[in-house]
Design a protein around this motif. Structure first.
Motif, PDB file in Angstrom:
ATOM      1  N   SER A   1       6.864  -3.401 -20.008  1.00 36.13           N
ATOM      2  CA  SER A   1       6.762  -2.535 -21.178  1.00 36.13           C
ATOM      3  C   SER A   1       5.362  -1.964 -21.272  1.00 36.13           C
ATOM      4  O   SER A   1       4.412  -2.572 -20.812  1.00 36.13           O
ATOM      5  N   HIS A   2       5.259  -0.748 -21.848  1.00 35.10           N
ATOM      6  CA  HIS A   2       3.905  -0.329 -22.192  1.00 35.10           C
ATOM      7  C   HIS A   2       3.780  -0.157 -23.702  1.00 35.10           C
ATOM      8  O   HIS A   2       2.865   0.476 -24.193  1.00 35.10           O
ATOM      9  N   ASN A   3       4.733  -0.769 -24.414  1.00 36.99           N
ATOM     10  CA  ASN A   3       4.706  -0.723 -25.874  1.00 36.99           C
ATOM     11  C   ASN A   3       4.228  -2.090 -26.403  1.00 36.99           C
ATOM     12  O   ASN A   3       4.952  -3.074 -26.375  1.00 36.99           O
TER      13      ASN A   3
ATOM     14  N   GLU B   1       0.836  -1.210   0.000  1.00 37.91           N
ATOM     15  CA  GLU B   1       0.000   0.000   0.000  1.00 37.91           C
ATOM     16  C   GLU B   1       0.857   1.241   0.000  1.00 37.91           C
ATOM     17  O   GLU B   1       1.837   1.337   0.742  1.00 37.91           O
ATOM     18  N   ARG B   2       0.462   2.165  -0.866  1.00 37.92           N
ATOM     19  CA  ARG B   2       1.101   3.476  -0.881  1.00 37.92           C
ATOM     20  C   ARG B   2      -0.031   4.490  -0.880  1.00 37.92           C
ATOM     21  O   ARG B   2      -1.142   4.134  -1.293  1.00 37.92           O
ATOM     22  N   PRO B   3       0.236   5.733  -0.498  1.00 36.60           N
ATOM     23  CA  PRO B   3      -0.849   6.707  -0.565  1.00 36.60           C
ATOM     24  C   PRO B   3      -1.411   6.766  -1.997  1.00 36.60           C
ATOM     25  O   PRO B   3      -0.657   6.966  -2.945  1.00 36.60           O
ATOM     26  N   GLY B   4      -2.666   6.484  -2.149  1.00 38.04           N
ATOM     27  CA  GLY B   4      -3.310   6.585  -3.468  1.00 38.04           C
ATOM     28  C   GLY B   4      -3.028   5.415  -4.393  1.00 38.04           C
ATOM     29  O   GLY B   4      -3.388   5.446  -5.571  1.00 38.04           O
ATOM     30  N   PHE B   5      -2.369   4.386  -3.917  1.00 40.18           N
ATOM     31  CA  PHE B   5      -2.053   3.251  -4.796  1.00 40.18           C
ATOM     32  C   PHE B   5      -1.982   1.968  -3.984  1.00 40.18           C
ATOM     33  O   PHE B   5      -1.361   1.927  -2.928  1.00 40.18           O
ATOM     34  N   LEU B   6      -2.646   0.941  -4.497  1.00 37.84           N
ATOM     35  CA  LEU B   6      -2.572  -0.364  -3.841  1.00 37.84           C
ATOM     36  C   LEU B   6      -2.149  -1.400  -4.878  1.00 37.84           C
ATOM     37  O   LEU B   6      -2.824  -1.590  -5.891  1.00 37.84           O
TER      38      LEU B   6
ATOM     39  N   GLY C   1       0.732  -2.757 -18.997  1.00 36.60           N
ATOM     40  CA  GLY C   1      -0.370  -1.964 -18.468  1.00 36.60           C
ATOM     41  C   GLY C   1      -0.055  -0.497 -18.598  1.00 36.60           C
ATOM     42  O   GLY C   1       1.086  -0.121 -18.890  1.00 36.60           O
ATOM     43  N   PRO C   2      -1.045   0.366 -18.357  1.00 35.81           N
ATOM     44  CA  PRO C   2      -0.812   1.799 -18.521  1.00 35.81           C
ATOM     45  C   PRO C   2       0.142   2.350 -17.464  1.00 35.81           C
ATOM     46  O   PRO C   2       0.437   1.674 -16.469  1.00 35.81           O
ATOM     47  N   SER C   3       0.586   3.565 -17.696  1.00 38.04           N
ATOM     48  CA  SER C   3       1.483   4.222 -16.760  1.00 38.04           C
ATOM     49  C   SER C   3       0.839   4.283 -15.376  1.00 38.04           C
ATOM     50  O   SER C   3      -0.341   4.602 -15.251  1.00 38.04           O
ATOM     51  N   GLY C   4       1.591   3.925 -14.354  1.00 39.57           N
ATOM     52  CA  GLY C   4       1.079   3.981 -12.987  1.00 39.57           C
ATOM     53  C   GLY C   4       0.332   2.725 -12.569  1.00 39.57           C
ATOM     54  O   GLY C   4      -0.188   2.651 -11.461  1.00 39.57           O
ATOM     55  N   SER C   5       0.286   1.705 -13.424  1.00 38.81           N
ATOM     56  CA  SER C   5      -0.466   0.496 -13.070  1.00 38.81           C
ATOM     57  C   SER C   5       0.321  -0.415 -12.113  1.00 38.81           C
ATOM     58  O   SER C   5      -0.227  -1.378 -11.590  1.00 38.81           O
ATOM     59  N   GLY C   6       1.612  -0.119 -11.932  1.00 38.91           N
ATOM     60  CA  GLY C   6       2.372  -0.877 -10.931  1.00 38.91           C
ATOM     61  C   GLY C   6       3.398  -1.844 -11.503  1.00 38.91           C
ATOM     62  O   GLY C   6       3.924  -2.688 -10.770  1.00 38.91           O
ATOM     63  N   LYS C   7       3.736  -1.698 -12.774  1.00 35.33           N
ATOM     64  CA  LYS C   7       4.660  -2.651 -13.414  1.00 35.33           C
ATOM     65  C   LYS C   7       6.037  -2.629 -12.744  1.00 35.33           C
ATOM     66  O   LYS C   7       6.571  -3.673 -12.370  1.00 35.33           O
ATOM     67  N   THR C   8       6.596  -1.408 -12.620  1.00 34.60           N
ATOM     68  CA  THR C   8       7.929  -1.295 -12.029  1.00 34.60           C
ATOM     69  C   THR C   8       7.905  -1.717 -10.572  1.00 34.60           C
ATOM     70  O   THR C   8       8.823  -2.401 -10.093  1.00 34.60           O
ATOM     71  N   THR C   9       6.835  -1.350  -9.865  1.00 35.97           N
ATOM     72  CA  THR C   9       6.728  -1.730  -8.455  1.00 35.97           C
ATOM     73  C   THR C   9       6.747  -3.249  -8.317  1.00 35.97           C
ATOM     74  O   THR C   9       7.437  -3.811  -7.460  1.00 35.97           O
ATOM     75  N   LEU C  10       6.025  -3.921  -9.207  1.00 37.91           N
ATOM     76  CA  LEU C  10       5.979  -5.392  -9.173  1.00 37.91           C
ATOM     77  C   LEU C  10       7.365  -5.981  -9.449  1.00 37.91           C
ATOM     78  O   LEU C  10       7.801  -6.932  -8.787  1.00 37.91           O
TER      79      LEU C  10
ATOM     80  N   ASP D   1      13.372  -3.849 -17.057  1.00 43.18           N
ATOM     81  CA  ASP D   1      12.426  -2.750 -16.838  1.00 43.18           C
ATOM     82  C   ASP D   1      12.490  -1.762 -17.998  1.00 43.18           C
ATOM     83  O   ASP D   1      13.342  -0.878 -18.013  1.00 43.18           O
ATOM     84  N   GLU D   2      11.612  -1.915 -18.942  1.00 40.20           N
ATOM     85  CA  GLU D   2      11.555  -1.066 -20.135  1.00 40.20           C
ATOM     86  C   GLU D   2      12.955  -0.791 -20.690  1.00 40.20           C
ATOM     87  O   GLU D   2      13.353   0.356 -20.836  1.00 40.20           O
ATOM     88  N   PRO D   3      13.701  -1.837 -21.023  1.00 41.69           N
ATOM     89  CA  PRO D   3      15.095  -1.633 -21.424  1.00 41.69           C
ATOM     90  C   PRO D   3      15.239  -0.869 -22.744  1.00 41.69           C
ATOM     91  O   PRO D   3      16.324  -0.407 -23.065  1.00 41.69           O
TER      92      PRO D   3
HETATM   93  N1  LIG Z   1       8.879   5.558  -4.511  1.00 42.05           N
HETATM   94  C1  LIG Z   1       7.562   5.744  -4.568  1.00 42.05           C
HETATM   95  N2  LIG Z   1       6.897   6.304  -3.554  1.00 42.05           N
HETATM   96  C2  LIG Z   1       5.575   6.502  -3.578  1.00 42.05           C
HETATM   97  N3  LIG Z   1       4.804   6.150  -4.621  1.00 42.05           N
HETATM   98  C3  LIG Z   1       5.401   5.609  -5.681  1.00 42.05           C
HETATM   99  C4  LIG Z   1       6.805   5.367  -5.718  1.00 42.05           C
HETATM  100  N4  LIG Z   1       7.105   4.808  -6.914  1.00 42.05           N
HETATM  101  C5  LIG Z   1       5.948   4.703  -7.594  1.00 42.05           C
HETATM  102  N5  LIG Z   1       4.918   5.177  -6.854  1.00 42.05           N
HETATM  103  C6  LIG Z   1       3.503   5.174  -7.230  1.00 42.05           C
HETATM  104  O1  LIG Z   1       3.096   3.805  -7.324  1.00 42.05           O
HETATM  105  C7  LIG Z   1       2.214   3.620  -8.433  1.00 42.05           C
HETATM  106  C8  LIG Z   1       2.781   2.571  -9.406  1.00 42.05           C
HETATM  107  O2  LIG Z   1       3.963   3.068  -9.979  1.00 42.05           O
HETATM  108  P1  LIG Z   1       4.865   2.212 -10.982  1.00 42.05           P
HETATM  109  O3  LIG Z   1       6.107   3.012 -11.248  1.00 42.05           O
HETATM  110  O4  LIG Z   1       5.040   0.859 -10.419  1.00 42.05           O
HETATM  111  O5  LIG Z   1       3.936   2.130 -12.255  1.00 42.05           O
HETATM  112  P2  LIG Z   1       4.325   1.698 -13.752  1.00 42.05           P
HETATM  113  O6  LIG Z   1       3.193   0.877 -14.245  1.00 42.05           O
HETATM  114  O7  LIG Z   1       5.678   1.090 -13.763  1.00 42.05           O
HETATM  115  O8  LIG Z   1       4.334   3.104 -14.487  1.00 42.05           O
HETATM  116  P3  LIG Z   1       5.225   3.638 -15.736  1.00 42.05           P
HETATM  117  O9  LIG Z   1       4.774   2.864 -16.954  1.00 42.05           O
HETATM  118  O10 LIG Z   1       4.835   5.078 -15.820  1.00 42.05           O
HETATM  119  O11 LIG Z   1       6.658   3.420 -15.375  1.00 42.05           O
HETATM  120  C9  LIG Z   1       2.029   4.996  -9.054  1.00 42.05           C
HETATM  121  O12 LIG Z   1       0.847   5.537  -8.542  1.00 42.05           O
HETATM  122  C10 LIG Z   1       3.243   5.760  -8.597  1.00 42.05           C
HETATM  123  O13 LIG Z   1       2.938   7.139  -8.519  1.00 42.05           O
END
Ligand SMILES: Nc1ncnc2c1ncn2[C@@H]1O[C@H](COP(=O)(O)OP(=O)(O)OP(=O)(O)O)[C@@H](O)[C@H]1O
Length: 371
Positions: A205-207, A29-34, A51-60, A172-174
């Motif tokens: 990737s988002h391409n 959990e992050r503020p505004g994102f789960l 998935g679209p930007s912000g969907s959590g790919k990099t976080t995963l 990660d999006e190399p």
């Molecule tokens: N270090 C961080 N601290 C707080 N929130 C973060 C952090 N990194 C990412 N987020 C938030 O977590 C959510 C997922 O981000 P993430 O970078 O995983 O998405 P993404 O799908 O990889 O996006 P993109 O395609 O734009 O790289 C977003 O709402 C982002 O704003």
């Protein structure tokens, strides 16, 4: 309709009893994102997180590398990298991580950067010469990173990652920081890596074009959740998922070269559903070729067309239909067990009385090489 995968609550770190190569479940959990995602991946080939930007790919991806501490579990090749209280530190996970930017050591040569990968591992690395040849680095070994193009730097970063003998490659999006020409230059190397090394890779990737060219499987993410996961052919054509309703919706079909017709400059590609022709392709007989068949370029008839300028006509069966905008329907077809898509007007749908189970002929106006 966009069903989310129903998941049991996270009560313990226990993985499910079946055992694919990689099994992951993360909740963060992050503020505004789960992030609440469960997926698995086989022990070879590329699995794309899409998935679209912000969907959590990099976080995963960061959760897989141990760079984020989420609740859940991660089992890789039978070994718990994360489960209950166990949490393997990032440097103890056998991953090769390649980022958008190559992050090479600026003061080291290419050879020195590659050596760093090998020196860092206790596992048996692949042969350096093999990796150098696979990535076409022979002529670059004495150069320093500032003397390389962006694409060349990424090839070195890949080489360095491979020489650390990872069991899992995380990409990660190399290609996202590269221009189109450099992307085109590096894609064949990634394809060779995928086809020759049998090393599983998770690829962000988002391409979509890149993903259809490189990936075998797709994990579709939206707002931190997994909308669906499975083989590329299925994920691009499932009518309950967004890709099949995109303006550029298309089926991706794995085929093999069945012959060349040099007189008409055509190559015949066969798959279990029949034969499709594309402009002459310089690949040997039997070579695997992925083709993209855009939904808007497929029309349907209920009788076999006897005279038509369209070369590619496949017998197929209607599986499912769904509205696609005010005037059209998206039709999922099955040809020889493989899914295809056709976008047809609602009027044609009614005229032909299209319904699940109906036998049709799919006329394919264009099929293009995926990449
Ligand atoms: N270090 C961080 N601290 C707080 N929130 C973060 C952090 N990194 C990412 N987020 C938030 O977590 C959510 C997922 O981000 P993430 O970078 O995983 O998405 P993404 O799908 O990889 O996006 P993109 O395609 O734009 O790289 C977003 O709402 C982002 O704003």
């Amino acid at each position: 309709m966009k069903p989310h995968q129903t998941e049991p609550p996270i009560t313990s770190g226990d993985p499910p009893p079946s055992s694919p190569f990689l099994q992951a479940r993360f909740r963060l959990e992050r503020p505004g994102f789960l992030l609440d995602a469960t997926f698995d991946a086989p022990g070879g080939g590329f699995t794309a997180l899409f998935g679209p930007s912000g969907s959590g790919k990099t976080t995963l991806l960061r959760c897989l590398a141990g760079l984020e501490r989420a609740a859940g579990y991660l089992i890789v090749d039978g070994e718990a990298w994360q489960a209950d209280k166990r949490f393997l530190a990032p440097h103890r996970r056998a991953v090769g991580y390649v980022f958008q930017e190559a992050n090479l050591f600026p003061h080291r040569t290419v050879a020195g950067n590659l050596r760093y990968g090998r020196d860092r591992t206790r596992r048996t690395p692949p042969s350096r010469d093999e990796v150098v040849a696979l990535l076409g680095l022979e002529a670059l070994l004495d150069r320093r990173p500032h003397q390389l193009s962006g694409g060349q730097r990424q090839r070195v970063a890949l080489g360095r990652a491979l020489l650390a003998a990872p069991r899992l490659l995380l990409l990660d999006e190399p290609l996202s920081a590269l221009d189109r020409a450099s992307r085109e230059e590096i894609l064949p190397y990634l394809e060779r890596l995928r086809d020759q090394l049998h090393l599983p890779a998770i690829y962000v990737s988002h391409n979509l074009e890149e993903v259809t060219r490189l990936s075998d499987r797709l994990v579709l993410l939206e707002e931190g959740r997994v909308l669906g996961a499975g083989p590329l052919e299925e994920m691009t054509t499932r009518l309950d998922l967004p890709l099949a309703h995109d303006r550029e919706a298309e089926a991706v079909v794995g085929t093999r070269v069945a012959g060349h017709d040099r007189r008409y400059a055509l190559t015949a590609l066969e798959f279990p559903g029949g034969v499709v022709h594309i402009p002459l392709l310089d690949r040997p007989y039997g070579a695997p070729v992925r083709v993209r068949i855009p939904a808007r370029d497929v029309s349907l008839t209920t009788e076999e067309p006897r005279a038509s300028s369209i070369l590619n006509v496949l017998p197929a069966r209607v599986v499912e239909l769904q509205p696609d905008g005010p005037e059209a329907m998206m039709v999922r077809l099955e040809a020889g067990g493989l899914p295809l898509l056709a976008r047809v007007t609602r009027k044609s749908c009614d005229t032909l009385d299209l319904r699940p189970g109906l036998a049709v002929h799919a006329q394919i106006k264009s099929a293009a090489l995926a990449g």
